[in-house]
Design a protein around this motif. Structure first.
Motif, short mmCIF file in Angstrom:
data_model
loop_
_atom_site.label_atom_id
_atom_site.label_comp_id
_atom_site.label_asym_id
_atom_site.label_seq_id
_atom_site.Cartn_x
_atom_site.Cartn_y
_atom_site.Cartn_z
N PHE A 9 42.15 52.89 27.51
CA PHE A 9 43.12 52.26 28.42
C PHE A 9 42.59 52.26 29.86
O PHE A 9 42.78 51.29 30.59
N ALA A 10 41.95 53.37 30.27
CA ALA A 10 41.42 53.46 31.64
C ALA A 10 40.34 52.42 31.87
O ALA A 10 40.28 51.79 32.94
N ALA A 11 39.47 52.21 30.86
CA ALA A 11 38.40 51.22 30.99
C ALA A 11 38.98 49.81 31.10
O ALA A 11 38.56 49.01 31.97
N ILE A 12 39.94 49.48 30.24
CA ILE A 12 40.56 48.14 30.29
C ILE A 12 41.29 47.95 31.62
O ILE A 12 41.20 46.89 32.25
N GLY A 13 42.00 49.00 32.06
CA GLY A 13 42.72 48.92 33.32
C GLY A 13 41.80 48.73 34.51
O GLY A 13 42.09 47.92 35.42
N PHE A 41 39.80 45.53 39.02
CA PHE A 41 38.70 45.30 39.96
C PHE A 41 37.99 43.96 39.81
O PHE A 41 37.56 43.37 40.81
N LEU A 42 37.81 43.47 38.59
CA LEU A 42 37.04 42.24 38.41
C LEU A 42 37.59 41.04 39.19
O LEU A 42 36.82 40.28 39.79
N PRO A 43 38.92 40.85 39.25
CA PRO A 43 39.42 39.68 40.00
C PRO A 43 39.29 39.81 41.53
O PRO A 43 39.44 38.80 42.23
N VAL A 44 39.07 41.01 42.05
CA VAL A 44 39.11 41.20 43.51
C VAL A 44 37.76 41.65 44.08
O VAL A 44 37.71 42.18 45.18
N ILE A 45 36.68 41.43 43.34
CA ILE A 45 35.39 41.92 43.80
C ILE A 45 34.95 41.28 45.11
O ILE A 45 34.49 41.96 46.04
N HIS A 46 35.13 39.98 45.26
CA HIS A 46 34.70 39.31 46.50
C HIS A 46 35.52 39.76 47.71
O HIS A 46 34.93 40.08 48.76
N PRO A 47 36.85 39.84 47.63
CA PRO A 47 37.61 40.39 48.76
C PRO A 47 37.24 41.86 49.04
O PRO A 47 37.22 42.29 50.19
N LEU A 48 36.93 42.60 47.97
CA LEU A 48 36.55 44.00 48.13
C LEU A 48 35.26 44.13 48.93
O LEU A 48 35.11 45.07 49.73
N SER A 95 28.26 42.08 45.25
CA SER A 95 29.13 41.42 44.27
C SER A 95 28.46 41.36 42.90
O SER A 95 29.10 41.60 41.86
N ILE A 96 27.17 41.02 42.89
CA ILE A 96 26.43 40.95 41.63
C ILE A 96 26.42 42.31 40.94
O ILE A 96 26.72 42.43 39.74
N TYR A 97 26.07 43.34 41.70
CA TYR A 97 25.95 44.69 41.13
C TYR A 97 27.30 45.18 40.59
O TYR A 97 27.40 45.64 39.45
N LEU A 98 28.34 45.03 41.42
CA LEU A 98 29.64 45.57 41.04
C LEU A 98 30.27 44.79 39.89
O LEU A 98 30.95 45.37 39.03
N THR A 99 30.04 43.47 39.84
CA THR A 99 30.59 42.67 38.74
C THR A 99 30.03 43.13 37.40
O THR A 99 30.78 43.28 36.42
N ILE A 100 28.73 43.37 37.35
CA ILE A 100 28.11 43.80 36.09
C ILE A 100 28.57 45.20 35.70
O ILE A 100 28.92 45.46 34.54
N VAL A 101 28.62 46.10 36.68
CA VAL A 101 29.05 47.47 36.38
C VAL A 101 30.51 47.49 35.93
O VAL A 101 30.87 48.20 34.98
N MET A 102 31.36 46.70 36.59
CA MET A 102 32.77 46.66 36.20
C MET A 102 32.96 46.02 34.83
O MET A 102 33.82 46.43 34.06
N ALA A 103 32.16 45.00 34.52
CA ALA A 103 32.24 44.38 33.19
C ALA A 103 31.86 45.39 32.11
O ALA A 103 32.34 45.30 30.97
N GLY A 104 31.02 46.35 32.47
CA GLY A 104 30.65 47.42 31.54
C GLY A 104 31.36 48.72 31.82
O GLY A 104 30.84 49.80 31.52
N CYS A 136 31.53 51.49 29.28
CA CYS A 136 30.34 52.34 29.11
C CYS A 136 30.34 53.48 30.12
O CYS A 136 30.05 54.64 29.78
N GLN A 137 30.68 53.18 31.38
CA GLN A 137 30.72 54.19 32.43
C GLN A 137 31.77 55.25 32.12
O GLN A 137 31.52 56.46 32.21
N ILE A 138 32.97 54.80 31.76
CA ILE A 138 34.09 55.73 31.56
C ILE A 138 33.89 56.56 30.29
O ILE A 138 34.11 57.77 30.29
N PHE A 139 33.42 55.93 29.20
CA PHE A 139 33.17 56.71 27.98
C PHE A 139 31.93 57.58 28.13
O PHE A 139 31.86 58.67 27.56
#
Length: 430
Positions: free
Chosen positions: A93-97, A102-109, A124-133, A136-139
């Motif tokens: 749930f934490a990963a999906i949340g 974060f994915l929709p607000v990466i550019h404003p962030l 933006s490139i770095y954070l988009t890929i990490v957030m999409a994965g 993997c980070q959370i598990f």
């Protein structure tokens, strides 16, 4: 026998956390040497968001692991298994949340973090890929406490090392050979954590634990979060302190002071993680004694944790103090910044001696279901630092900024000792 048990749990934990400290530098090293200042600046700017993912995984995993150990030690096997289900579900749930938030607000962030132009693009490139994965980070960080608390202290170290070397190999291949820049570094980070996560899932499956049975149980989630918020804070609060120190050093000392603190932070980050490793290594042992109602065993484990943590702090103090003349050059700092490192590093090193005790007392609190005390202690350091930074630098200048960090750690240790003297309100499990 007890010493063998301590070494079995604590040594792998300390080594694993020490390696994870190097893990955090790897992307910056490869990108900085290939892409340049813009690439490494972008990664440094978005790192607090990446650290948030790691803190979420660590907090949930530790909260579930503590509850699992206590229930198992007190003979409540069914409840213990339920916490395995709930922890895995909570991590999912934490990963999906995190992805949904974060994915929709990466550019404003990026704008909020002050990243514009090419730096904002790289970030933006770095954070988009990490957030999409994010899964993997959370598990990757959340599964290791469960492995450690199921007799897999050495194996948890092995899977963390596996992820670490996977990240290095992929950074070399993607960033240097294929010239993928920050995109390659982000992919390497995600796959490295995936290796750790899959190793942990494989171990728990081999142990025949019910990790494939998801369980949505509000009360279990609450108890996991109640304990996990402390482990979450232990992981995240150093980044809050980093942000505060950067802001006040820029105000009172300028860019050279911030660069000096960056060098000191890189050099000392591993020490902070090793101290966390001591606390997390002792956690399964303390939770087991607590679950069995073994007060004598708890006392022995606590005393051993104090000794080991202070030994690491003193050894690190001596090592870094004696080599401080060379540390700046190691990280490519200019001569003026190197001179500042020589002058200011001893002030930061003093804090190690006090932080060591506070860290293991914090772990002891959440290992024995004293979540209120652990939460108070974990977040007190950042609060103390903020208060000291607002009071003293205005009167005493830049030097007071440096002393505020060590002062906050001294105050945290005093609070830890006070809280230890406060009698617990709940009885040991029966």
């Amino acid at each position: 026998m007890e010493y063998k048990k301590i070494l079995k749990y604590v040594l792998p934990s300390v080594l694993a956390f020490a390696l994870s400290g190097v893990y955090g530098i790897v992307d910056g090293y490869f990108v900085g040497n290939r892409v340049g200042d813009a690439g490494i600046t972008a990664i440094n700017l978005v790192y607090p968001v990446v650290a948030l993912l790691q803190a979420l995984g660590t907090g949930i995993g530790m909260g579930g692991a503590v509850q699992y150990s206590i229930k198992k030690a007190s003979g409540r096997q069914e409840e213990a298994a339920g916490y395995i289900n709930a922890t895995i579900t909570f991590l999912l749930f934490a990963a999906i949340g995190a992805m949904a938030v974060f994915l929709p607000v990466i550019h404003p962030l990026m704008g909020l973090l002050g990243a514009t132009g090419i730096i904002g693009e790289y970030g933006s490139i770095y954070l988009t890929i990490v957030m999409a994965g994010a899964i993997c980070q959370i598990f990757g960080t959340g599964i290791t406490p469960l492995v450690r608390n199921n007799g897999g202290a050495v194996f948890s170290m092995v899977i963390m090392i596996g992820g670490f070397f996977t990240n290095i190999a992929l950074d070399f291949w993607l960033v240097w050979i294929l010239d993928k820049g920050v995109e390659g570094a982000a992919i390497a980070t995600v796959i490295g954590q995936l290796v750790t996560a899959l190793g942990g899932i494989g171990y728990l499956t081999w142990k025949k634990l019910p990790i494939w049975q998801l369980r949505i149980h509000g009360q279990s989630f609450f108890y996991i979060a109640q304990i996990g918020i402390s482990a979450f804070g232990v992981t995240l609060c150093p980044n809050i302190s980093l942000l505060l120190m950067n802001l006040f050093l820029m105000k009172y000392g300028g860019a050279s002071s911030v660069a000096c603190y960056a060098v000191i932070s890189y050099a000392s980050f591993i020490v902070y993680l090793m101290l966390q490793g001591v606390g997390d290594g002792f956690q399964p042992l303390l939770s087991d004694c607590y679950g069995k109602g073994d007060l004598k065993g708890m006392k022995k484990m606590q005393n051993a944790s104090y000794f080991i943590s202070e030994f690491i702090a003193i050894t690190s103090f001596v090592l870094l103090f004696s080599t401080r003349r060379y540390i700046g050059k190691l990280f490519g700092a200019s001569d003026p910044v190197c001179q500042l490192v020589i002058k200011d590093m001893p002030i930061i090193l003093i804090g190690f001696l006090f932080l060591a005790l506070a860290r293991v007392i914090t772990s002891g609190f959440y290992a024995t279901e004293q979540s209120g005390k652990s939460v108070m202690l974990v977040y007190s350091e950042a609060v103390f630092l903020l208060v000291l930074l607002f009071i003293f630098p205005g009167h005493f200048g830049e030097a007071a900024v440096w002393w505020s960090m060590s002062g906050a750690q001294m105050l945290a240790m005093v609070l830890a000792l006070i809280l230890k003297r406060v009698k617990r309100q709940t009885a040991l499990p029966q």
